[in-house]
Design a protein around this motif. Sequence first.
Motif, mmCIF file in Angstrom:
data_model
loop_
_atom_site.group_PDB
_atom_site.id
_atom_site.type_symbol
_atom_site.label_atom_id
_atom_site.label_comp_id
_atom_site.label_asym_id
_atom_site.label_seq_id
_atom_site.Cartn_x
_atom_site.Cartn_y
_atom_site.Cartn_z
ATOM 1 N N LYS A 112 -56.564 12.063 -45.834
ATOM 2 C CA LYS A 112 -56.767 10.668 -45.898
ATOM 3 C C LYS A 112 -56.857 10.334 -47.354
ATOM 4 O O LYS A 112 -57.625 10.696 -48.014
ATOM 5 C CB LYS A 112 -58.402 10.284 -45.131
ATOM 6 N N ALA A 113 -55.676 9.469 -47.628
ATOM 7 C CA ALA A 113 -55.552 8.903 -49.082
ATOM 8 C C ALA A 113 -56.643 8.124 -49.447
ATOM 9 O O ALA A 113 -56.760 6.982 -48.705
ATOM 10 C CB ALA A 113 -54.225 8.496 -49.132
ATOM 11 N N GLU A 114 -57.236 8.286 -50.392
ATOM 12 C CA GLU A 114 -58.168 7.244 -51.077
ATOM 13 C C GLU A 114 -57.431 6.357 -52.072
ATOM 14 O O GLU A 114 -58.132 5.188 -52.513
ATOM 15 C CB GLU A 114 -59.409 7.965 -51.792
ATOM 16 N N SER A 115 -56.276 6.613 -52.681
ATOM 17 C CA SER A 115 -55.577 5.982 -53.558
ATOM 18 C C SER A 115 -54.097 6.503 -53.360
ATOM 19 O O SER A 115 -53.633 7.135 -52.971
ATOM 20 C CB SER A 115 -56.215 6.337 -54.860
ATOM 21 N N LYS A 116 -53.488 5.544 -54.089
ATOM 22 C CA LYS A 116 -51.914 5.718 -54.120
ATOM 23 C C LYS A 116 -51.509 6.976 -54.834
ATOM 24 O O LYS A 116 -50.704 7.737 -54.742
ATOM 25 C CB LYS A 116 -51.089 4.529 -54.701
ATOM 26 N N GLU A 117 -52.293 7.086 -56.089
ATOM 27 C CA GLU A 117 -52.061 8.420 -56.937
ATOM 28 C C GLU A 117 -52.272 9.574 -56.129
ATOM 29 O O GLU A 117 -51.432 10.491 -56.289
ATOM 30 C CB GLU A 117 -52.931 8.176 -57.999
ATOM 31 N N GLN A 118 -53.577 9.584 -55.489
ATOM 32 C CA GLN A 118 -53.848 10.842 -54.607
ATOM 33 C C GLN A 118 -52.812 10.997 -53.710
ATOM 34 O O GLN A 118 -52.431 12.252 -53.487
ATOM 35 C CB GLN A 118 -55.412 10.488 -53.922
ATOM 36 N N TRP A 119 -52.318 9.950 -52.882
ATOM 37 C CA TRP A 119 -51.275 10.262 -51.947
ATOM 38 C C TRP A 119 -49.856 10.981 -52.685
ATOM 39 O O TRP A 119 -49.337 11.507 -51.846
ATOM 40 C CB TRP A 119 -50.821 8.871 -51.384
ATOM 41 N N GLU A 120 -49.565 10.256 -53.596
ATOM 42 C CA GLU A 120 -48.326 10.854 -54.529
ATOM 43 C C GLU A 120 -48.671 12.283 -54.689
ATOM 44 O O GLU A 120 -47.448 13.080 -54.630
ATOM 45 C CB GLU A 120 -48.108 10.064 -55.646
#
Length: 143
Positions: A112-120
């Motif tokens: 579960k991505a909390e932010s775009k940076e975390q997703w990347e």
Amino acid sequence: MKKSILMLAAFTFMTGAILTSCNTSAEKVENAEKKVMEANQDLDNANIEYLADVEKYRKETEEKIAANNKSITEFKARIALEKKDAQVAYSQKVTVLEQKNSDLKKKMDVFKAESKEQWENFKVEFSKDMDELGTAFGNFFSS
């Protein structure tokens, strides 16, 4: 008379300056509101793009994992045709590949991505793991 004209000119100038500054303030507020609306629209667009990227990547990953499962089934059929001593070694390798494939599927499902940076960051690491697994599948019968 000269004095009256100067007073009238000064009064006109002062009135114009006051009205201009009021208009300028109103224009500034209007421009600021417009910029806020544009920033909100940009943010909404970025969120839509982000969610589309997440969904696209998840779908691509599901397809790769399904292809890996198909390869595992094919490996098992091919292993059955091998000599008994080779079957044991290949079966162990298949078990390891199955487990890695399953682990990657679970990792993707629970992320579960909390932010775009975390997703990347997740995507980079996950892609690396998927590439390594793909290489292991490609080299299965070579070693």
